[in-house]
Design an enzyme around this catalytic site. Structure first.
Site, short mmCIF file in Angstrom:
data_model
loop_
_atom_site.label_atom_id
_atom_site.label_comp_id
_atom_site.label_asym_id
_atom_site.label_seq_id
_atom_site.Cartn_x
_atom_site.Cartn_y
_atom_site.Cartn_z
N TYR A 142 50.65 20.22 -39.25
CA TYR A 142 50.85 21.44 -38.48
C TYR A 142 50.49 21.15 -37.03
O TYR A 142 49.44 20.56 -36.76
CB TYR A 142 49.97 22.57 -39.03
CG TYR A 142 50.04 23.86 -38.24
CD1 TYR A 142 51.20 24.63 -38.24
CD2 TYR A 142 48.94 24.31 -37.51
CE1 TYR A 142 51.25 25.83 -37.51
CE2 TYR A 142 48.99 25.49 -36.79
CZ TYR A 142 50.15 26.25 -36.79
OH TYR A 142 50.21 27.42 -36.09
N ASP A 237 47.99 14.40 -32.34
CA ASP A 237 47.54 15.78 -32.28
C ASP A 237 46.12 15.82 -32.84
O ASP A 237 45.91 15.84 -34.05
CB ASP A 237 48.48 16.68 -33.07
CG ASP A 237 48.07 18.15 -33.01
OD1 ASP A 237 46.99 18.43 -32.41
OD2 ASP A 237 48.80 18.99 -33.55
N LYS A 265 40.42 23.62 -30.42
CA LYS A 265 39.30 23.89 -31.33
C LYS A 265 37.93 23.49 -30.74
O LYS A 265 37.41 24.24 -29.92
CB LYS A 265 39.60 23.25 -32.69
CG LYS A 265 40.86 23.91 -33.30
CD LYS A 265 41.10 23.64 -34.76
CE LYS A 265 42.21 24.56 -35.25
NZ LYS A 265 43.45 23.91 -35.61
C1 LIG Z 1 44.87 24.38 -35.14
C2 LIG Z 1 45.86 23.33 -34.84
C3 LIG Z 1 46.89 23.51 -33.90
C4 LIG Z 1 47.16 24.84 -33.24
O1 LIG Z 1 46.12 25.26 -32.44
P1 LIG Z 1 46.02 26.83 -32.06
O2 LIG Z 1 44.85 26.89 -31.15
O3 LIG Z 1 45.85 27.55 -33.36
O4 LIG Z 1 47.29 27.18 -31.39
C5 LIG Z 1 47.69 22.42 -33.58
N1 LIG Z 1 47.51 21.24 -34.17
C6 LIG Z 1 46.55 21.03 -35.09
C7 LIG Z 1 46.39 19.68 -35.68
C8 LIG Z 1 45.70 22.06 -35.47
O5 LIG Z 1 44.78 21.86 -36.40
#
Ligand SMILES: *Cc1c(COP(=O)(O)O)cnc(C)c1O
Length: 427
Positions: A142, A237, A265
């Site tokens: 994701y 990511d 995060k």
């Molecule tokens: C949480 C997450 C996102 C999205 O971040 P948001 O702050 O919710 O938009 C993108 N990539 C990864 C790997 C994530 O865990």
């Protein structure tokens, strides 16, 4: 009716499904979501006054626990001087310098306000830099809710993706190719066929959005090698893994260096901060240095950045990640042993302060294997744990998080709850 039930009823009259992000609605596990009113350390309290040991941690940011006093003080002090200016501030320079100092691959970095914004921007930068449009992602990863990234696998490894959300135009979904996670050979075949069209390969270098799935040895190395050979941009990511699994993210843990990294995060410590950055030659395309437009009214917001900086400073305490990893590992080992005693097929894995729980015979290495887990058992386990005061992610497909505030007492209480919950899960 409990106060949680009343609030949930009221919420559904004005907010889609009563929540501002889908997993919060408990649709997967059933039941009423807990409306949280307070957090302190490893605990959260709901609207009925029930206390839980929290293993969600706001989905990762709460690495030093909730309402950590130095973080709260930093936010209060900053807020008193004004919430936002839309002009440069010294704090955002300090944040950029901190990220560059800690992550091996960063030379230039830009701050945004969410992980989604970071990945959307990184993709645009990769496309602008290479002049190509195709993106490769992996099944079960994701990367936020940007159009190009809300695409799941077609049937064969080389088929072009179908959108996994209504509202994503096929023309956009067609630019995204989805391959199985940990399948380096599928990527090799794709590059052999169409390498010159691929702008970027984006990957969760340790996956955390299909439960926790580690890269198999050689997977990330092959991604690096193929992107180098074909002039494609490799994007890690690390929105979840950055400063969660290791002081330098997965790139520090594995020694594989991406071209671009996305963050979120933990770097906001619970406030909305994201970032994307990487090689200077690539980041030079970002406006106003170059032709790729990217902007944000609240980007680098001083109050949010203050929370992030205070949080990151705490993670630089000597032994912070060793202690966090040991605690998380002890939590997993304890659960495995409780499951064995209850005669439930279960395993667990952790990297740093991130863990995966699987009602499966072995730790999965792909989305397909994750899907084979016993979901009904997880749902019974989840509710039994919740009843016993332990708040786990309300889905079998999410990683969980331990914070520096989870102490021996919390661990012991969690494992006592787990003994009961595994018996309930066995059914
Ligand atoms: C949480 C997450 C996102 C999205 O971040 P948001 O702050 O919710 O938009 C993108 N990539 C990864 C790997 C994530 O865990």
């Amino acid at each position: 009716m409990t106060r949680n039930d009343t609030l949930f009823d009221r919420a559904q009259r004005s907010i889609p499904a009563g929540v501002n992000s889908p997993v919060r609605a408990f649709r997967s596990v059933g039941g009423t979501p807990r409306f949280l009113v307070r957090g302190a350390g490893c605990h959260v309290w709901d609207a009925d006054g029930t206390r839980y040991i929290d293993y969600v941690g706001s989905w990762g940011p709460a690495i030093v626990g909730h309402a950590e006093p130095t973080v709260v003080r930093a936010v209060q002090a900053r807020a008193a001087d004004g919430l936002s200016f839309g002009a440069p501030t010294e704090l955002e320079v300090e944040m950029a310098e901190t990220l560059i100092r800690r992550l091996p691959s960063l030379e230039l970095v830009r701050l945004v306000s969410s992980g989604t914004e970071a990945t959307m921007s990184a993709l645009r930068v990769a496309r602008g830099y290479t002049g190509r449009s195709k993106i490769v992602k992996f099944e079960g990863c994701y990367h936020g809710h940007g159009d190009s990234l809300l695409v799941k696998a077609g049937s064969g490894a080389l088929t072009f993706g179908q959108p996994s959300s209504a509202g994503v135009p096929p023309a956009i979904a067609n630019e995204t190719v989805v391959l199985p996670y940990n399948d380096a050979e599928a990527l090799r075949a794709l590059f052999a066929a169409d390498g010159g069209a691929i702008a970027a390969v984006i990957v969760e270098p340790i996956a955390g959005n299909m439960n926790l799935v580690r890269p198999v040895p050689g997977f990330l190395e092959t991604l690096r090698e193929l992107c180098d050979a074909h002039g494609s941009v490799l994007i890690f990511d690390e929105v979840m893994t950055g400063f969660r699994v290791h002081p330098q993210g997965v790139q520090g843990l594995t020694g594989v260096t991406p071209d671009l990294t996305t963050l979120g995060k933990v770097i906001g410590g619970g406030m909305p901060v994201g970032a994307f950055g990487g090689k200077r030659a690539i980041m030079n395309v970002v406006a106003p240095l170059g032709p790729v437009y990217q902007a944000g009214t609240l980007s680098g917001n001083p109050v949010a950045v203050a929370a992030g900086l205070a949080t990151l400073a705490l993670t630089e305490a000597p032994g912070f990640y060793e202690r966090l990893a040991a605690r998380t590992r002890a939590f997993c080992d304890g659960l495995v042993s409780a499951a064995r005693d209850a005669g439930v097929e279960f395993c667990a894995d952790s990297v740093g302060g991130m863990f995966g729980l699987y009602f499966s015979p072995r730790v999965p290495t792909s989305y397909a294997e994750v899907m084979q887990g016993d979901k009904e058992r997880f749902h019974r386990f989840f509710h039994a744990m919740l009843d016993a005061g332990v708040y786990l992610a309300p889905s079998a497909y999410e990683a969980g998080f331990v914070s520096a505030a989870h102490d021996d007492d919390a661990l012991a209480a969690t494992l006592a709850a787990a003994r009961v919950a595994f018996a309930a899960a066995r059914g």
